[in-house]
Design an enzyme around this catalytic site. Structure first.
Site, PDB file in Angstrom:
ATOM      1  N   PRO A 174       0.854  -1.194   0.000  1.00 33.44           N
ATOM      2  CA  PRO A 174       0.000   0.000   0.000  1.00 33.44           C
ATOM      3  C   PRO A 174       0.889   1.243   0.000  1.00 33.44           C
ATOM      4  O   PRO A 174       1.849   1.315   0.763  1.00 33.44           O
ATOM      5  CB  PRO A 174      -0.773  -0.108   1.324  1.00 33.44           C
ATOM      6  CG  PRO A 174      -0.024  -1.073   2.171  1.00 33.44           C
ATOM      7  CD  PRO A 174       0.796  -1.938   1.272  1.00 33.44           C
ATOM      8  N   MET A 175       0.590   2.191  -0.872  1.00 31.91           N
ATOM      9  CA  MET A 175       1.374   3.441  -0.897  1.00 31.91           C
ATOM     10  C   MET A 175       0.414   4.615  -1.068  1.00 31.91           C
ATOM     11  O   MET A 175      -0.260   4.738  -2.101  1.00 31.91           O
ATOM     12  CB  MET A 175       2.395   3.420  -2.030  1.00 31.91           C
ATOM     13  CG  MET A 175       3.587   2.506  -1.763  1.00 31.91           C
ATOM     14  SD  MET A 175       4.819   2.576  -3.076  1.00 31.91           S
ATOM     15  CE  MET A 175       3.998   1.663  -4.376  1.00 31.91           C
ATOM     16  N   ALA A 176       0.386   5.464  -0.043  1.00 34.35           N
ATOM     17  CA  ALA A 176      -0.498   6.629  -0.061  1.00 34.35           C
ATOM     18  C   ALA A 176      -0.166   7.504  -1.263  1.00 34.35           C
ATOM     19  O   ALA A 176       1.001   7.770  -1.546  1.00 34.35           O
ATOM     20  CB  ALA A 176      -0.322   7.420   1.233  1.00 34.35           C
ATOM     21  N   GLN A 207      -6.554  -0.895   3.653  1.00 42.68           N
ATOM     22  CA  GLN A 207      -5.715  -0.661   4.831  1.00 42.68           C
ATOM     23  C   GLN A 207      -6.266   0.516   5.625  1.00 42.68           C
ATOM     24  O   GLN A 207      -6.516   1.587   5.065  1.00 42.68           O
ATOM     25  CB  GLN A 207      -4.272  -0.347   4.438  1.00 42.68           C
ATOM     26  CG  GLN A 207      -3.403  -0.254   5.690  1.00 42.68           C
ATOM     27  CD  GLN A 207      -1.991   0.217   5.412  1.00 42.68           C
ATOM     28  OE1 GLN A 207      -1.777   1.353   5.015  1.00 42.68           O
ATOM     29  NE2 GLN A 207      -1.037  -0.662   5.605  1.00 42.68           N
ATOM     30  N   CYS A 239       3.556   3.116   9.311  1.00 41.71           N
ATOM     31  CA  CYS A 239       3.795   4.427   8.708  1.00 41.71           C
ATOM     32  C   CYS A 239       4.675   5.276   9.631  1.00 41.71           C
ATOM     33  O   CYS A 239       4.341   5.485  10.798  1.00 41.71           O
ATOM     34  CB  CYS A 239       2.484   5.149   8.421  1.00 41.71           C
ATOM     35  SG  CYS A 239       2.781   6.733   7.619  1.00 41.71           S
TER      36      CYS A 239
HETATM   37  C1  FMN Z   1       4.968   7.266  -1.186  1.00 39.46           C
HETATM   38  C2  FMN Z   1       4.799   6.139  -0.220  1.00 39.46           C
HETATM   39  C3  FMN Z   1       3.585   5.955   0.421  1.00 39.46           C
HETATM   40  C4  FMN Z   1       3.408   4.909   1.327  1.00 39.46           C
HETATM   41  N1  FMN Z   1       2.189   4.731   1.908  1.00 39.46           N
HETATM   42  C5  FMN Z   1       1.980   3.662   2.720  1.00 39.46           C
HETATM   43  C6  FMN Z   1       0.689   3.369   3.233  1.00 39.46           C
HETATM   44  O1  FMN Z   1      -0.302   4.050   2.929  1.00 39.46           O
HETATM   45  N2  FMN Z   1       0.569   2.301   4.062  1.00 39.46           N
HETATM   46  C7  FMN Z   1       1.643   1.508   4.395  1.00 39.46           C
HETATM   47  O2  FMN Z   1       1.482   0.551   5.153  1.00 39.46           O
HETATM   48  N3  FMN Z   1       2.865   1.753   3.908  1.00 39.46           N
HETATM   49  C8  FMN Z   1       3.051   2.782   3.060  1.00 39.46           C
HETATM   50  N4  FMN Z   1       4.286   2.984   2.527  1.00 39.46           N
HETATM   51  C9  FMN Z   1       5.361   2.037   2.787  1.00 39.46           C
HETATM   52  C10 FMN Z   1       5.386   0.932   1.737  1.00 39.46           C
HETATM   53  O3  FMN Z   1       4.200   0.153   1.802  1.00 39.46           O
HETATM   54  C11 FMN Z   1       6.595  -0.009   1.931  1.00 39.46           C
HETATM   55  O4  FMN Z   1       6.518  -0.590   3.219  1.00 39.46           O
HETATM   56  C12 FMN Z   1       7.926   0.725   1.814  1.00 39.46           C
HETATM   57  O5  FMN Z   1       7.931   1.612   0.714  1.00 39.46           O
HETATM   58  C13 FMN Z   1       9.088  -0.262   1.661  1.00 39.46           C
HETATM   59  O6  FMN Z   1       8.912  -1.073   0.528  1.00 39.46           O
HETATM   60  P1  FMN Z   1       9.684  -0.769  -0.870  1.00 39.46           P
HETATM   61  O7  FMN Z   1      11.146  -0.691  -0.563  1.00 39.46           O
HETATM   62  O8  FMN Z   1       9.328  -1.936  -1.757  1.00 39.46           O
HETATM   63  O9  FMN Z   1       9.173   0.540  -1.387  1.00 39.46           O
HETATM   64  C14 FMN Z   1       4.480   4.027   1.615  1.00 39.46           C
HETATM   65  C15 FMN Z   1       5.702   4.218   0.969  1.00 39.46           C
HETATM   66  C16 FMN Z   1       5.874   5.245   0.048  1.00 39.46           C
HETATM   67  C17 FMN Z   1       7.196   5.402  -0.649  1.00 39.46           C
END
Ligand code: FMN
Length: 325
Positions: free
Chosen positions: A18-20, A72, A102
């Site tokens: 999940p990514m906001a 989420q 977060c």
């Molecule tokens: C722009 C952005 C928004 C994110 N929003 C959320 C979110 O809404 N909920 C969440 O659990 N994690 C969020 N994360 C964290 C990601 O889900 C993930 O745990 C983190 O980026 C590490 O994984 P990656 O290295 O594959 O990016 C966000 C990360 C980024 C970069």
């Protein structure tokens, strides 16, 4: 019938993080179409959801999206989170994920997100309330701990499992690391040893090799991919094929890629309406075009206010790219 997450991740062990501001319904649909074990909505603030804030509802929107439909939620009050979870299920959610990872000050300052890891008893009260409120699987996404002196993910995961949580995802960093350093996949192994439910390893996974390394270091059941999917909704399917030792589908290029970006663009405008859609789409255009060296085109397109001109500019840019190849 409740979904078996163990079966789901055994079938396709690469999940979308999940990514906001990124994993909205149009993006999740696209990722799911290429193939993903699970795609989850952006975090939705429980209180805003109950307050019927339009933006919060859009973030939780599931209609016509991937199955199982996963939302989420983030929050800090048990009753509010339970009510928000119930509302999501009424709207079609088949899985509720609780955000305990977060690191943003805006969220931890309100004692939500990763701040919950500092108070496991309170975190458990929230988890228990949500589990009791909904008939669908509840999962938790967290970090290794708040900081290096309090890496308590294994302890929380064990208690979460006892409370009925069906799966946990661990981003292999502490809250205080934010996004610095490297994700510590080996540290996730402690969580895997502590529970019998599936554990998902997350952080810095960008291709099949890093997915394999994360799985091997952590013994997790699956991996979750976030940032590497920006501008590459096909990447989860490629990673999954690589892990399975099958033929890795080619990433779209040329006309096929131009068609895909155009379709995604139009979907965003439909979903958000033109005004907000134009703004949201700019980020995605940047992520698609930067790796192709099309920076000048990106800069030109993000200034345009007329969607038809953006789409025409995109088509022209791809024709020029092909002609130059
Ligand atoms: C722009 C952005 C928004 C994110 N929003 C959320 C979110 O809404 N909920 C969440 O659990 N994690 C969020 N994360 C964290 C990601 O889900 C993930 O745990 C983190 O980026 C590490 O994984 P990656 O290295 O594959 O990016 C966000 C990360 C980024 C970069």
């Amino acid at each position: 019938m409740a979904i078996s997450l163990a079966e789901l991740v055994a079938r396709q062990p690469v999940l979308l993080a999940p990514m906001a501001g990124i994993t909205d319904l149009p993006f999740r649909r696209l990722v799911a179409r290429f193939g993903a074990g699970l795609v989850t909505s952006e975090m939705v603030a429980s209180r805003e959801l109950l307050g019927a804030a339009a933006a919060a509802r859009a973030r939780a929107e599931l209609a016509g999206g991937a199955r199982p439909a996963a939302v989420q939620i983030v929050g800090r009050e048990a009753a509010v989170m339970a009510e928000a979870a119930r509302l999501c299920v009424d709207q079609g959610a088949e899985l509720i994920d609780i955000n305990m990872g977060c690191p943003a000050r805006k969220v931890t300052g309100g004692l939500s997100g990763s701040a919950l890891m500092r108070d496991p008893d309170h975190a458990l009260r929230l988890i228990e309330a949500v589990v009791a409120a909904v008939p669908v699987p509840v999962t938790v996404k967290m970090r290794l701990g708040w900081d290096d002196t309090s890496r308590n993910a294994a302890l929380i995961a064990r208690r979460a499992e006892a409370a009925g949580v069906a799966m946990v995802t661990i981003h292999g960093r502490t809250r205080c690391q934010f996004y610095s350093g490297r994700a510590d996949w080996a540290a996730i192994a402690e969580v895997v040893r502590a529970v019998t439910i599936p554990v998902v390893a997350n952080g810095d996974i960008t291709d099949a090799a890093s997915a394999r390394a994360a799985l091997s270091a952590s013994a997790a059941a699956a991996v979750m991919v976030g940032r590497a999917a920006r501008g590459a909704p096909w990447i989860l399917a490629r990673i999954a094929a690589g892990l399975a030792g099958g033929t890795v589908p080619a990433a779209p290029s040329g006309d096929a890629l131009c068609d895909l970006i155009s379709e995604h663009y139009e979907e965003m405008l439909r979903f958000y309406g033109t005004e907000i859609g134009l703004r949201v789409a700019r980020k995605h255009l940047g992520w698609y075009l930067a790796p192709l060296g099309m920076e000048a085109l990106r800069a030109e397109l993000v200034r345009l206010e007329d969607p038809a001109r953006v789409l025409a500019g995109l088509r022209r840019g791809f024709s020029e790219l092909e002609a130059a190849a």
